[in-house]
Design a protein around this motif. Sequence first.
Motif, PDB file in Angstrom:
ATOM      1  N   LYS A   9       7.340  -9.959  -3.099  1.00  0.00           N
ATOM      2  CA  LYS A   9       7.517 -11.060  -2.155  1.00  0.00           C
ATOM      3  C   LYS A   9       6.630 -10.961  -0.918  1.00  0.00           C
ATOM      4  O   LYS A   9       6.552 -11.910  -0.135  1.00  0.00           O
ATOM      5  N   THR A  10       5.972  -9.807  -0.733  1.00  0.00           N
ATOM      6  CA  THR A  10       5.172  -9.623   0.482  1.00  0.00           C
ATOM      7  C   THR A  10       3.796  -9.051   0.153  1.00  0.00           C
ATOM      8  O   THR A  10       3.608  -8.365  -0.850  1.00  0.00           O
ATOM      9  N   VAL A  11       2.849  -9.325   1.041  1.00  0.00           N
ATOM     10  CA  VAL A  11       1.508  -8.768   0.918  1.00  0.00           C
ATOM     11  C   VAL A  11       1.569  -7.248   1.019  1.00  0.00           C
ATOM     12  O   VAL A  11       0.868  -6.534   0.293  1.00  0.00           O
ATOM     13  N   GLU A  12       2.430  -6.762   1.884  1.00  0.00           N
ATOM     14  CA  GLU A  12       2.548  -5.313   2.091  1.00  0.00           C
ATOM     15  C   GLU A  12       2.965  -4.600   0.807  1.00  0.00           C
ATOM     16  O   GLU A  12       2.355  -3.597   0.404  1.00  0.00           O
ATOM     17  N   ALA A  13       3.994  -5.105   0.148  1.00  0.00           N
ATOM     18  CA  ALA A  13       4.472  -4.476  -1.088  1.00  0.00           C
ATOM     19  C   ALA A  13       3.419  -4.565  -2.183  1.00  0.00           C
ATOM     20  O   ALA A  13       3.199  -3.605  -2.928  1.00  0.00           O
ATOM     21  N   ALA A  14       2.760  -5.704  -2.286  1.00  0.00           N
ATOM     22  CA  ALA A  14       1.734  -5.882  -3.311  1.00  0.00           C
ATOM     23  C   ALA A  14       0.573  -4.925  -3.093  1.00  0.00           C
ATOM     24  O   ALA A  14       0.123  -4.247  -4.032  1.00  0.00           O
ATOM     25  N   SER A  15       0.072  -4.856  -1.872  1.00  0.00           N
ATOM     26  CA  SER A  15      -1.073  -3.999  -1.562  1.00  0.00           C
ATOM     27  C   SER A  15      -0.740  -2.535  -1.794  1.00  0.00           C
ATOM     28  O   SER A  15      -1.549  -1.777  -2.337  1.00  0.00           O
ATOM     29  N   HIS A  16       0.464  -2.146  -1.407  1.00  0.00           N
ATOM     30  CA  HIS A  16       0.887  -0.751  -1.577  1.00  0.00           C
ATOM     31  C   HIS A  16       0.991  -0.401  -3.063  1.00  0.00           C
ATOM     32  O   HIS A  16       0.531   0.672  -3.482  1.00  0.00           O
ATOM     33  N   ALA A  17       1.594  -1.290  -3.842  1.00  0.00           N
ATOM     34  CA  ALA A  17       1.754  -1.032  -5.274  1.00  0.00           C
ATOM     35  C   ALA A  17       0.396  -0.880  -5.956  1.00  0.00           C
ATOM     36  O   ALA A  17       0.195   0.032  -6.764  1.00  0.00           O
ATOM     37  N   VAL A  18      -0.535  -1.753  -5.616  1.00  0.00           N
ATOM     38  CA  VAL A  18      -1.874  -1.688  -6.205  1.00  0.00           C
ATOM     39  C   VAL A  18      -2.583  -0.405  -5.778  1.00  0.00           C
ATOM     40  O   VAL A  18      -3.221   0.276  -6.591  1.00  0.00           O
ATOM     41  N   GLU A  19      -2.456  -0.058  -4.512  1.00  0.00           N
ATOM     42  CA  GLU A  19      -3.088   1.156  -3.992  1.00  0.00           C
ATOM     43  C   GLU A  19      -2.575   2.400  -4.714  1.00  0.00           C
ATOM     44  O   GLU A  19      -3.331   3.345  -4.973  1.00  0.00           O
ATOM     45  N   LYS A  20      -1.297   2.390  -5.086  1.00  0.00           N
ATOM     46  CA  LYS A  20      -0.695   3.560  -5.742  1.00  0.00           C
ATOM     47  C   LYS A  20      -0.888   3.546  -7.264  1.00  0.00           C
ATOM     48  O   LYS A  20      -0.450   4.468  -7.937  1.00  0.00           O
ATOM     49  N   GLY A  21      -1.506   2.492  -7.782  1.00  0.00           N
ATOM     50  CA  GLY A  21      -1.848   2.509  -9.200  1.00  0.00           C
ATOM     51  C   GLY A  21      -1.162   1.493 -10.092  1.00  0.00           C
ATOM     52  O   GLY A  21      -1.261   1.576 -11.316  1.00  0.00           O
ATOM     53  N   ALA A  22      -0.470   0.511  -9.513  1.00  0.00           N
ATOM     54  CA  ALA A  22       0.179  -0.514 -10.344  1.00  0.00           C
ATOM     55  C   ALA A  22      -0.871  -1.310 -11.112  1.00  0.00           C
ATOM     56  O   ALA A  22      -1.925  -1.654 -10.573  1.00  0.00           O
ATOM     57  N   ASP A  23      -0.568  -1.602 -12.367  1.00  0.00           N
ATOM     58  CA  ASP A  23      -1.480  -2.355 -13.226  1.00  0.00           C
ATOM     59  C   ASP A  23      -1.130  -3.834 -13.270  1.00  0.00           C
ATOM     60  O   ASP A  23      -1.937  -4.658 -13.701  1.00  0.00           O
ATOM     61  N   ALA A  24       0.086  -4.167 -12.851  1.00  0.00           N
ATOM     62  CA  ALA A  24       0.543  -5.556 -12.894  1.00  0.00           C
ATOM     63  C   ALA A  24       1.578  -5.789 -11.795  1.00  0.00           C
ATOM     64  O   ALA A  24       2.350  -4.890 -11.457  1.00  0.00           O
ATOM     65  N   LEU A  25       1.581  -6.999 -11.262  1.00  0.00           N
ATOM     66  CA  LEU A  25       2.578  -7.409 -10.279  1.00  0.00           C
ATOM     67  C   LEU A  25       3.268  -8.656 -10.796  1.00  0.00           C
ATOM     68  O   LEU A  25       2.634  -9.533 -11.382  1.00  0.00           O
ATOM     69  N   GLY A  26       4.591  -8.727 -10.591  1.00  0.00           N
ATOM     70  CA  GLY A  26       5.349  -9.877 -11.067  1.00  0.00           C
ATOM     71  C   GLY A  26       5.849 -10.733  -9.917  1.00  0.00           C
ATOM     72  O   GLY A  26       6.342 -10.219  -8.907  1.00  0.00           O
ATOM     73  N   PHE A  27       5.720 -12.046 -10.095  1.00  0.00           N
ATOM     74  CA  PHE A  27       6.161 -13.013  -9.080  1.00  0.00           C
ATOM     75  C   PHE A  27       7.190 -13.931  -9.725  1.00  0.00           C
ATOM     76  O   PHE A  27       6.896 -14.607 -10.715  1.00  0.00           O
TER      77      PHE A  27
END
Length: 207
Positions: A9-27
Amino acid sequence: MKVKVCGIKTVEAASHAVEKGADALGFVFAESKRQVTVLQAQQIIADIPAHVWKVGVFVNEDAATIQQIAGTAGLTHIQLHGDEVPAEYRSIGLPLIKAVSVKSPGDLEKIDDIEADYILLDSPPAEYRGGNGLSFEWDLANALKNSNTKVILAGGLDSVNVSKAISKINPLMVDVSSGVETNGEKDLVKIKEFINSAKKSREENAG
């Protein structure tokens, strides 16, 4: 091991997840405590690297509406989490993920007949379709262990149990939402711990 962090729901959570290695984000665009608007998703997705899947989660929405939302928000994959027939959504032109609620072995026997690019195994619905923090009996899916190329595992996963779940099912990807939250909001520490545990478990199982 690929990791999807859902309910962003937030830019912060998305950016952090990607930085730590997430391959996909769900909206989530369906009714949910994690529901986002098209504009919110668009603003978050604008800063996400191209290689990361941007998955829109829908429940019994019509294909035309999904296609419009996908184009505006910048989605790359569509997750159907209701009673949809995936073949009716091919016109959208994006890879389809079909959620299957696992209650019995019979639920898994239907998977081969589902015309979707990926199958998401989830626990039975509670208040909402998905994101309820409950797991299903993983041993039910043990027969899928050697056909993991299209299986995404969800339902009650967290940094403590994800390694065990991966060892039993060996999916292509694991999907987490409530398991990386504190008081209903994404927890940056838990996101990091979950991704680390999931990625490490594939190395352990391979070794």
